[in-house]
Design a protein around this motif. Structure first.
Motif, PDB file in Angstrom:
ATOM      1  N   GLU A 140      -7.888  10.100   4.141  1.00  0.00           N
ATOM      2  CA  GLU A 140      -7.284   8.770   3.966  1.00  0.00           C
ATOM      3  C   GLU A 140      -6.452   8.699   2.691  1.00  0.00           C
ATOM      4  OE1 GLU A 140      -7.108   6.230   5.925  1.00  0.00           O
ATOM      5  OE2 GLU A 140      -8.465   6.921   7.505  1.00  0.00           O
ATOM      6  N   GLN A 143      -2.827   9.858   2.937  1.00  0.00           N
ATOM      7  CA  GLN A 143      -1.867   9.051   3.689  1.00  0.00           C
ATOM      8  C   GLN A 143      -0.937   8.297   2.748  1.00  0.00           C
ATOM      9  OE1 GLN A 143      -1.871   9.368   7.070  1.00  0.00           O
ATOM     10  NE2 GLN A 143      -3.568  10.802   6.703  1.00  0.00           N
ATOM     11  N   GLN A 144       0.270   8.081   3.196  1.00  0.00           N
ATOM     12  CA  GLN A 144       1.251   7.301   2.428  1.00  0.00           C
ATOM     13  C   GLN A 144       1.820   6.184   3.296  1.00  0.00           C
ATOM     14  OE1 GLN A 144       1.840   7.458  -0.767  1.00  0.00           O
ATOM     15  NE2 GLN A 144       0.446   9.215  -1.035  1.00  0.00           N
ATOM     16  N   PRO A 145       1.589   4.925   2.954  1.00  0.00           N
ATOM     17  CA  PRO A 145       0.747   4.495   1.828  1.00  0.00           C
ATOM     18  C   PRO A 145      -0.736   4.607   2.175  1.00  0.00           C
ATOM     19  CG  PRO A 145       1.536   2.593   3.022  1.00  0.00           C
ATOM     20  CD  PRO A 145       2.193   3.780   3.671  1.00  0.00           C
ATOM     21  N   VAL A 146      -1.578   4.641   1.152  1.00  0.00           N
ATOM     22  CA  VAL A 146      -3.028   4.708   1.365  1.00  0.00           C
ATOM     23  C   VAL A 146      -3.513   3.368   1.889  1.00  0.00           C
ATOM     24  CG1 VAL A 146      -5.271   5.006   0.257  1.00  0.00           C
ATOM     25  CG2 VAL A 146      -3.322   6.414  -0.462  1.00  0.00           C
ATOM     26  N   HIS A 147      -4.336   3.416   2.927  1.00  0.00           N
ATOM     27  CA  HIS A 147      -4.951   2.195   3.459  1.00  0.00           C
ATOM     28  C   HIS A 147      -6.279   1.993   2.723  1.00  0.00           C
ATOM     29  CE1 HIS A 147      -6.797  -0.461   6.603  1.00  0.00           C
ATOM     30  NE2 HIS A 147      -5.573  -0.954   6.528  1.00  0.00           N
ATOM     31  N   TRP A 148      -6.216   1.263   1.609  1.00  0.00           N
ATOM     32  CA  TRP A 148      -7.359   1.174   0.713  1.00  0.00           C
ATOM     33  C   TRP A 148      -8.560   0.487   1.350  1.00  0.00           C
ATOM     34  CZ3 TRP A 148      -7.867   4.239  -3.182  1.00  0.00           C
ATOM     35  CH2 TRP A 148      -6.720   4.765  -3.793  1.00  0.00           C
ATOM     36  N   GLU A 149      -8.327  -0.430   2.252  1.00  0.00           N
ATOM     37  CA  GLU A 149      -9.459  -1.098   2.892  1.00  0.00           C
ATOM     38  C   GLU A 149     -10.317  -0.093   3.666  1.00  0.00           C
ATOM     39  OE1 GLU A 149     -10.428  -4.762   5.994  1.00  0.00           O
ATOM     40  OE2 GLU A 149      -8.374  -4.425   5.299  1.00  0.00           O
ATOM     41  N   THR A 150      -9.661   0.844   4.349  1.00  0.00           N
ATOM     42  CA  THR A 150     -10.398   1.878   5.089  1.00  0.00           C
ATOM     43  C   THR A 150     -11.146   2.794   4.131  1.00  0.00           C
ATOM     44  OG1 THR A 150      -8.748   1.840   6.868  1.00  0.00           O
ATOM     45  CG2 THR A 150     -10.178   3.773   6.742  1.00  0.00           C
ATOM     46  N   HIS A 152     -12.296   2.078   1.169  1.00  0.00           N
ATOM     47  CA  HIS A 152     -13.439   1.366   0.599  1.00  0.00           C
ATOM     48  C   HIS A 152     -14.551   1.173   1.625  1.00  0.00           C
ATOM     49  CE1 HIS A 152     -10.539  -0.468  -2.605  1.00  0.00           C
ATOM     50  NE2 HIS A 152     -10.832   0.799  -2.836  1.00  0.00           N
TER      51      HIS A 152
END
Length: 282
Positions: A140, A143-150, A152
Motif C-alpha cells: 500500500e 502506491q501513488q498516491p498512498v491510500h492512507w485510510e487503507t 491505517h
C-alpha cells in the motif's frame, strides 16, 4: 533527534529514508546483523515482526532473546537497544503517536500493561496472518498516491491480532479484565509516580481502602501494592541514569526525592547497587 529532553529521542521522520509525503507510518525490513549500542527511545510506536533471528533485544533493562516467529512491541518512552545475529529477518512498522492513538482501542488493555509483555511468541498460523498484513502495508505504501485510510486499517488489524494473542498467552492480562480496579491502579501509577508514592493516594483515587488495594495486589500479583509504585520509580531512575547526563542529585529531585541520601538508600535497597555503582556498570 530531540535535544530538549534528557533522553535521546528519535522521531519517526528520522527513519523516512524514502521521503514519503507523510511519515505517520513507515515500513522497514531488517536483514542480517544489526546492533544498537547506545540505548535510546522513540516518540512513536513500533511493531517488530521477526520471521527468523537470534540475538538480544533489551527493552527497559530486560534482555529478551530474539527468536523465530516473534512479535516485539515498543512504546514511546521505553528505552531499548539490540544486538541481532546474522540470520535475522524482520519487518518493522513505525507508527506515529498521533495515528496509533486513533486506534488504541484495538489493544484491549492499557499501553502500560503491554509494556510488561513486549515479546509475544507466535504460532505459525498467527505469524503468517501478521506477515501477510505487514507485506500488505508495504504494498500500500508503494502506491501513488498512498491510500492512507487503507494503511491505517491494516495497522489497526495488526494491533487487534497482537492483542488477541497476548491475551491468550499472559494470564495477568485476564486479571485486569476481571479486576479492572487493578488496571486503573497501574494507569494511575504511571501518571503520578514522580510526586505520589503512597498507596493511600491511589486508593483514594480508586475509591477503595488502602487495605483492600493491598489485598488485591497480594492476591493477584503476589506483591504488596507499594511494590508496584516502587518498581515504577526504580524503572524511571534506571532510564534516567542510563541515557541522560543528569547528576544523581538531579535525577533524585526529578523523581520527587528531596534528600539525595534517602534516594540513594532507596535505590540500593531495591537494586542491590548504589546509583553510582549502577552507572559504573553501564
Amino acid at each position: 533527534m530531540s535535544t530538549k529532553d534528557p533522553f535521546p529521542i528519535f522521531g519517526i521522520s528520522a527513519f523516512n529514508d524514502k521521503q514519503q509525503s507523510e511519515d505517520s507510518l513507515l515500513y522497514h525490513e531488517l536483514h542480517g546483523e544489526r546492533s544498537i549500542e547506545k540505548p535510546h527511545k522513540h516518540d512513536f510506536f513500533l511493531f517488530l515482526l521477526f520471521e527468523k533471528g537470534n540475538g538480544t533485544h533489551s527493552i527497559d533493562f530486560v534482555d529478551y532473546r530474539v527468536g523465530n516467529h516473534q512479535l516485539h512491541l515498543l512504546f514511546p518512552d521505553q528505552v531499548h537497544s539490540w544486538k541481532l545475529g546474522k540470520a535475522t529477518a524482520g519487518y518493522q512498522l513505525m507508527i506515529s503517536r498521533r495515528v496509533f492513538e486513533t486506534f488504541a482501542d484495538s489493544l484491549r488493555f492499557s499501553f502500560v500493561l503491554y509494556q510488561h509483555h513486549p515479546v509475544i511468541e507466535l504460532p505459525e498460523k498467527v505469524f503468517q496472518k501478521l506477515l501477510y498484513e505487514f507485506r500488505s502495508v508495504e504494498e500500500e505504501l508503494k502506491q501513488q498516491p498512498v491510500h492512507w485510510e487503507t494503511v491505517h486499517l491494516r495497522a489497526r488489524l495488526i494491533a487487534q491480532l497482537a492483542s488477541r494473542e497476548a491475551e491468550q498467552k499472559f494470564a495477568d492480562l485476564e486479571v485486569y479484565r476481571t479486576k479492572p480496579v487493578l488496571f486503573r491502579y497501574h494507569a494511575l501509577i504511571d501518571l503520578h509516580f514522580r510526586e505520589q508514592k503512597l498507596v493511600t493516594f491511589y486508593a483514594e483515587q480508586l475509591h477503595i481502602t488502602p487495605n483492600y488495594l493491598n489485598i488485591l495486589c497480594k492476591r493477584h500479583f503476589h506483591v504488596p501494592a507499594t511494590f508496584l509504585i516502587q518498581s515504577r520509580v526504580i524503572l524511571e531512575a534506571k532510564r534516567l541514569m542510563q541515557v541522560s547526563e543528569k547528576s544523581v542529585k538531579e535525577i533524585a529531585y526529578e523523581l520527587g526525592f528531596s534528600d539525595l541520601s534517602y534516594f540513594s538508600n532507596f535505590f540500593k535497597d531495591k537494586t542491590g547497587l548504589s546509583p553510582r555503582e549502577f552507572r559504573g556498570q553501564l
